[in-house]
Design a protein around this motif. Structure first.
Motif, PDB file in Angstrom:
ATOM      1  N   GLN A 108       4.483   5.062   5.985  1.00 46.65           N
ATOM      2  CA  GLN A 108       3.148   5.609   5.344  1.00 46.65           C
ATOM      3  C   GLN A 108       4.545   7.206   5.185  1.00 46.65           C
ATOM      4  O   GLN A 108       4.424   7.493   5.577  1.00 46.65           O
ATOM      5  CB  GLN A 108       3.213   6.047   6.798  1.00 46.65           C
TER       6      GLN A 108
ATOM      7  N   TYR B  77      -3.213  14.770  -5.260  1.00 42.23           N
ATOM      8  CA  TYR B  77      -3.847  14.142  -4.468  1.00 42.23           C
ATOM      9  C   TYR B  77      -3.505  15.819  -3.220  1.00 42.23           C
ATOM     10  O   TYR B  77      -3.302  16.381  -3.167  1.00 42.23           O
ATOM     11  CB  TYR B  77      -2.254  13.673  -3.050  1.00 42.23           C
TER      12      TYR B  77
ATOM     13  N   SER C  76      -2.435  19.640  10.847  1.00 41.69           N
ATOM     14  CA  SER C  76      -4.091  20.909  10.891  1.00 41.69           C
ATOM     15  C   SER C  76      -5.132  20.217  10.038  1.00 41.69           C
ATOM     16  O   SER C  76      -5.635  21.491   9.531  1.00 41.69           O
ATOM     17  CB  SER C  76      -3.471  22.245  10.682  1.00 41.69           C
ATOM     18  N   GLY C  77      -5.410  19.193  10.376  1.00 42.31           N
ATOM     19  CA  GLY C  77      -6.859  18.441   8.903  1.00 42.31           C
ATOM     20  C   GLY C  77      -6.162  18.923   8.039  1.00 42.31           C
ATOM     21  O   GLY C  77      -7.086  17.895   7.340  1.00 42.31           O
ATOM     22  N   ARG C  78      -5.074  18.787   7.228  1.00 40.81           N
ATOM     23  CA  ARG C  78      -4.413  18.436   6.802  1.00 40.81           C
ATOM     24  C   ARG C  78      -3.690  17.827   5.603  1.00 40.81           C
ATOM     25  O   ARG C  78      -2.771  16.857   7.013  1.00 40.81           O
ATOM     26  CB  ARG C  78      -4.011  19.605   5.151  1.00 40.81           C
ATOM     27  N   LYS C  79      -3.404  16.600   5.340  1.00 39.44           N
ATOM     28  CA  LYS C  79      -2.194  15.879   4.730  1.00 39.44           C
ATOM     29  C   LYS C  79      -1.667  16.024   3.529  1.00 39.44           C
ATOM     30  O   LYS C  79      -1.695  16.426   2.633  1.00 39.44           O
ATOM     31  CB  LYS C  79      -2.844  14.689   4.256  1.00 39.44           C
ATOM     32  N   ALA C  80      -0.563  15.733   3.807  1.00 38.08           N
ATOM     33  CA  ALA C  80       0.779  15.817   3.058  1.00 38.08           C
ATOM     34  C   ALA C  80       1.806  14.732   2.478  1.00 38.08           C
ATOM     35  O   ALA C  80       1.867  14.086   3.387  1.00 38.08           O
ATOM     36  CB  ALA C  80       1.490  17.026   3.136  1.00 38.08           C
TER      37      ALA C  80
ATOM     38  N   THR D  55      -5.905   3.170  -0.880  1.00 34.70           N
ATOM     39  CA  THR D  55      -6.572   3.638  -2.102  1.00 34.70           C
ATOM     40  C   THR D  55      -7.943   2.909  -1.768  1.00 34.70           C
ATOM     41  O   THR D  55      -8.156   2.776  -0.737  1.00 34.70           O
ATOM     42  CB  THR D  55      -5.702   2.211  -2.966  1.00 34.70           C
TER      43      THR D  55
ATOM     44  N   GLY E 284      -5.681   9.113   3.685  1.00 39.51           N
ATOM     45  CA  GLY E 284      -4.435   9.468   3.755  1.00 39.51           C
ATOM     46  C   GLY E 284      -3.211   8.261   2.977  1.00 39.51           C
ATOM     47  O   GLY E 284      -2.527   7.925   3.548  1.00 39.51           O
ATOM     48  N   GLY E 285      -3.801   8.049   2.087  1.00 39.97           N
ATOM     49  CA  GLY E 285      -3.632   7.420   1.026  1.00 39.97           C
ATOM     50  C   GLY E 285      -4.239   5.796   0.844  1.00 39.97           C
ATOM     51  O   GLY E 285      -3.505   4.752   0.092  1.00 39.97           O
TER      52      GLY E 285
ATOM     53  N   TYR F  81       1.969   9.617   3.708  1.00 40.19           N
ATOM     54  CA  TYR F  81       1.072  11.369   4.041  1.00 40.19           C
ATOM     55  C   TYR F  81       1.224  11.514   5.109  1.00 40.19           C
ATOM     56  O   TYR F  81       0.641  10.704   6.058  1.00 40.19           O
ATOM     57  CB  TYR F  81      -0.278  10.859   3.324  1.00 40.19           C
TER      58      TYR F  81
ATOM     59  N   PHE G  31      -5.925  16.964   1.030  1.00 45.32           N
ATOM     60  CA  PHE G  31      -6.836  16.266   1.310  1.00 45.32           C
ATOM     61  C   PHE G  31      -6.923  17.439   2.657  1.00 45.32           C
ATOM     62  O   PHE G  31      -5.952  18.125   3.603  1.00 45.32           O
ATOM     63  CB  PHE G  31      -5.563  15.078   2.568  1.00 45.32           C
ATOM     64  N   GLU G  32      -7.917  17.893   2.843  1.00 42.16           N
ATOM     65  CA  GLU G  32      -8.235  18.746   3.236  1.00 42.16           C
ATOM     66  C   GLU G  32     -10.211  17.820   4.529  1.00 42.16           C
ATOM     67  O   GLU G  32     -11.247  17.530   3.606  1.00 42.16           O
ATOM     68  CB  GLU G  32      -8.661  19.778   3.332  1.00 42.16           C
ATOM     69  N   MET G  33      -9.767  17.794   6.168  1.00 42.61           N
ATOM     70  CA  MET G  33     -11.382  17.491   6.209  1.00 42.61           C
ATOM     71  C   MET G  33     -12.236  18.450   6.148  1.00 42.61           C
ATOM     72  O   MET G  33     -13.623  18.124   6.140  1.00 42.61           O
ATOM     73  CB  MET G  33     -10.600  17.251   7.858  1.00 42.61           C
TER      74      MET G  33
ATOM     75  N   ARG H 172     -16.235  21.457  13.305  1.00 39.51           N
ATOM     76  CA  ARG H 172     -14.814  21.649  14.200  1.00 39.51           C
ATOM     77  C   ARG H 172     -15.224  23.594  14.442  1.00 39.51           C
ATOM     78  O   ARG H 172     -15.831  23.895  14.471  1.00 39.51           O
ATOM     79  CB  ARG H 172     -13.675  22.572  12.387  1.00 39.51           C
TER      80      ARG H 172
ATOM     81  N   SER I 142      -4.424  13.409  15.826  1.00 37.05           N
ATOM     82  CA  SER I 142      -3.440  12.418  14.800  1.00 37.05           C
ATOM     83  C   SER I 142      -2.373  13.561  15.324  1.00 37.05           C
ATOM     84  O   SER I 142      -1.069  12.904  15.788  1.00 37.05           O
ATOM     85  CB  SER I 142      -3.588  12.593  13.693  1.00 37.05           C
ATOM     86  N   THR I 143      -2.604  15.471  15.692  1.00 40.00           N
ATOM     87  CA  THR I 143      -1.590  15.715  16.080  1.00 40.00           C
ATOM     88  C   THR I 143      -0.998  16.203  17.228  1.00 40.00           C
ATOM     89  O   THR I 143       0.036  16.119  17.791  1.00 40.00           O
ATOM     90  CB  THR I 143      -2.179  17.649  15.489  1.00 40.00           C
TER      91      THR I 143
ATOM     92  N   LEU J 185       0.418  -1.129   0.221  1.00 38.24           N
ATOM     93  CA  LEU J 185       0.060  -0.299   0.009  1.00 38.24           C
ATOM     94  C   LEU J 185       0.684   0.653  -0.367  1.00 38.24           C
ATOM     95  O   LEU J 185       0.579   2.547  -1.057  1.00 38.24           O
ATOM     96  CB  LEU J 185      -1.179   0.106   1.616  1.00 38.24           C
ATOM     97  N   TYR J 186       2.029   1.356   0.484  1.00 40.25           N
ATOM     98  CA  TYR J 186       2.793   2.246   0.700  1.00 40.25           C
ATOM     99  C   TYR J 186       3.268   2.851  -0.509  1.00 40.25           C
ATOM    100  O   TYR J 186       3.972   4.538  -0.488  1.00 40.25           O
ATOM    101  CB  TYR J 186       3.991   2.456   2.032  1.00 40.25           C
TER     102      TYR J 186
ATOM    103  N   SER K  49      -0.137  14.078   8.131  1.00 40.44           N
ATOM    104  CA  SER K  49      -1.311  15.138   8.687  1.00 40.44           C
ATOM    105  C   SER K  49      -0.791  16.091   9.834  1.00 40.44           C
ATOM    106  O   SER K  49      -0.128  16.358  10.424  1.00 40.44           O
ATOM    107  CB  SER K  49      -2.325  14.615   9.644  1.00 40.44           C
TER     108      SER K  49
END
Lengths: 314, 284
Positions: A271, B77, A277-281, B40, B37-38, A273, B79-81, B144, B156-157, A61-62, A275
């Motif tokens: 892994q 790609y 502040s509510g975003r993932k990069a 699939t 988060g990746g 990606y 991702f924003e909640m 939020r 997660s933070t 997956l990764y 996260s």
């Protein structure tokens, strides 16, 4: 596929910017159906096709984003490329506990035949990362492939299995607060025949087959060209990969070891990606780009002058 | 059972998806939406692939999809909640419903997929059922609270913070900045969906405390508060121990069992029933 498939016309798409077409296939691999993606150039196709071999367990997956990207870039450069889910993975028909190293090697060989039949490719190259690289090397060895690209290959199956069990033990401790050593998991594996490693069912038979892998020893007759890529933070060459490259050169043709240095080298196969502040990069974009551009350059460098002329004329 | 992989055009990109159809005419469609988060279209540990096959055995078709920039989909790609991929999901669902001749569907979502699921349910009357999988945190379906404080700090933070700071950040996140106990506030799409007649399952794997909050929040939802007939909102439990990321194997089994059972209960009982629902909707 029969003609009454309501989704048939949506099996493929074309990307004129990259100059490629991608098509879904549903081939029989290792005795059951699976899903594969064929990426081909819109213009002239080179005679060498590539099979992407995925890794084991969660690494499958990764590492997938990297594999998809390299498939598209190779196709854009003129190579037909096939990637597929081995049995026990992704959309394949058989359950996860049927995943095994040997069936991945068999699947890669069957995928190579499919690629030759569907595109007319006369030569085959195998490419993989981590345990996928080990799969690629063994498949190349078995069918006299013309090319091989190994990204950070797993050299010894035994050490890979030990690392899996260690990771499973750490996860147990972190998520359940239950201290369970690597040896406890090994004992559980021996008693029950199966152990849960980070949510992946690892079977005793698979552990036994993987523990016997010594990539250096397995290479005995592959005579094509090969590129071994080490992913490193320090840039210091690994002795085992130097030895592997020497082995590939001694039995085959052109073989080279290249080192890609990256501060996040230790995260390769994990892994990508993360996260905030509510975003993932994506944290591994630079590493992926370095691997892909090195590989593409190597693939194009190895082309026969005739192939290049045909490409330029197309 | 048959798998149909396809690429769905979407704003210049192509979304990869796999539709799984039963041998017989399908009595409904289920859409699977994982986190972003990746993972699939098969989700981690192939949860969606496994559930799709079980549903096909029950006569229900399903579609699992890769978000833009993930898996075999093309594009960048992101991702924003706060910006779940509702349009992507709606495009895929609309196409698949049309090709299969169905008009009703259920949706299964996890993490940002749960938020997307309620977004879909709020946008279309065709959504009959939602299964919302919350293995750890309720965050994906909560509004939020504030833009600048620890009250909106994600779980997660918090995990990245040093021990004691993480502990207090976690308390503040759960209890509010002044130690009080703020009401659980769902995203508005949850109320809209329930009010529109969508049946909702929360498959919850968090702590007892978060479960109590979820129960209180669900009781305050419009159709539930009326208390007429069987509750359209249900909360089922997942094994609470070690559920991080759908581990261990037992948790995965519970997820697949629960999702298939819920959809079996809430979608039309037969293809004929699905057709008659469609006819009466057309007549109206």
């Amino acid at each position: 596929m029969t003609t009454d498939d309501p989704f048939g016309p949506l099996r493929s798409y074309e990307d004129s910017r990259l100059g490629i077409r991608e098509m879904f296939l549903v081939p029989l691999v290792s005795g059951a159906e699976t899903v594969a993606v064929l990426s081909v150039p819109l213009e002239q196709m080179l005679p060498c096709g590539w099979i992407i071999c995925h890794s084991f367990g969660m690494e499958q997956l990764y590492l997938q984003p990297l594999e998809v990207e390299v498939a598209r870039r190779l196709a854009s450069a003129g190579f037909p490329v096939l990637r597929f889910h081995a049995q026990g993975y992704g959309d394949s028909a058989l359950p996860t506990d049927r995943a095994s190293f040997r069936s991945q090697v068999e699947g890669a060989i069957q995928a190579a035949n499919l690629l030759m039949e569907s595109t007319g490719a006369s030569e085959i190259g195998f490419l993989g990362a981590r345990l996928g690289a080990t799969v690629a090397a063994l498949a190349a060895e078995r069918i006299d492939a013309s090319s091989l690209v190994l990204w950070e290959p797993v050299m010894e199956g035994r050490r890979y299995v030990e690392a899996l069990l260690r990771s499973g033990a750490v996860t147990e401790l972190a998520s359940r607060g239950r201290e369970q050593g690597e040896s406890d998991l090994a004992q559980q594996l021996h008693q029950t025949g199966i152990v849960d490693v980070d949510g992946f069912p690892l079977r005793r038979a698979v552990v036994e087959e993987m523990s016997g892998i010594d990539l250096h020893q397995e290479i005995s007759r592959f005579s094509g060209s090969s590129l071994v890529v080490q992913v490193s933070r320090s840039g210091i060459e690994r002795a085992d990969l130097r030895r592997l490259t020497g082995r590939l050169a001694s039995v085959g043709g052109r073989a080279s070891l290249q080192i890609v240095t990256d501060p996040l080298a230790r995260m390769f196969g994990l892994q990508r990606y993360h996260s905030s502040s509510g975003r993932k990069a994506d944290t591994q974009g630079d590493l992926s780009e370095a691997l892909i551009s090195r590989t593409l350059a190597w693939c194009l460098e190895g082309l026969e002058p005739d192939s290049i002329r045909r490409q330029e004329g197309a | 059972m048959r798998d149909h992989p396809l690429f769905v055009p979407f704003r210049g990109d192509h979304l990869a998806a796999v539709v799984t159809t039963p041998e017989q005419t399908a009595r409904g469609l289920v859409v699977f939406l994982q986190g972003a988060g990746g993972a699939t279209r098969t989700h981690r540990y192939r949860l969606w692939t496994r559930a799709a096959r079980r549903l096909a055995g029950d006569g229900i078709a399903s579609v699992r999809m890769d978000y833009r920039g993930i898996g075999d989909s093309t594009g960048a790609y992101a991702f924003e909640m706060e910006a779940p991929p509702v349009e992507e999901a709606l495009t895929v669902v609309t196409l698949v419903l049309d090709r299969l001749g169905l008009d009703g569907f259920g949706v299964v979502g996890n993490c940002i997929g749960a938020r997307t699921a309620f977004g879909l349910a709020a946008r279309t009357e065709s959504c009959r059922s939602v299964a919302c999988i919350l293995p750890m945190a309720l965050g994906p379906v909560l509004e939020r609270r504030g833009e600048n404080g620890v009250a909106s700090l994600g779980a997660s933070t918090a995990k990245l913070l040093p021990g004691r700071v993480a502990h207090w950040a976690s308390r503040v996140r759960r209890l509010g900045p002044f130690g009080g106990r703020p009401d659980l506030r769902f995203i508005p799409e949850v109320s809209i969906a329930v009010r529109g007649g969508t049946k909702v399952l929360f498959l919850h794997g968090g702590t007892e405390e978060s479960r109590q909050r979820l129960v209180a929040g669900a009781k305050a939802l419009p159709a539930v508060a009326l208390g007429e007939g069987a509750s359209p909102v249900q909360i089922w439990r997942m094994p609470a121990e070690g559920t991080s990321g759908f581990r261990p194997l037992e948790t995965q089994r519970v997820v697949v069992d629960s999702v298939t059972e819920w959809m079996d209960r809430t979608l039309p009982v037969s293809a004929a029933d699905a057709r008659s629902t469609r006819r009466s909707a057309g007549a109206a």
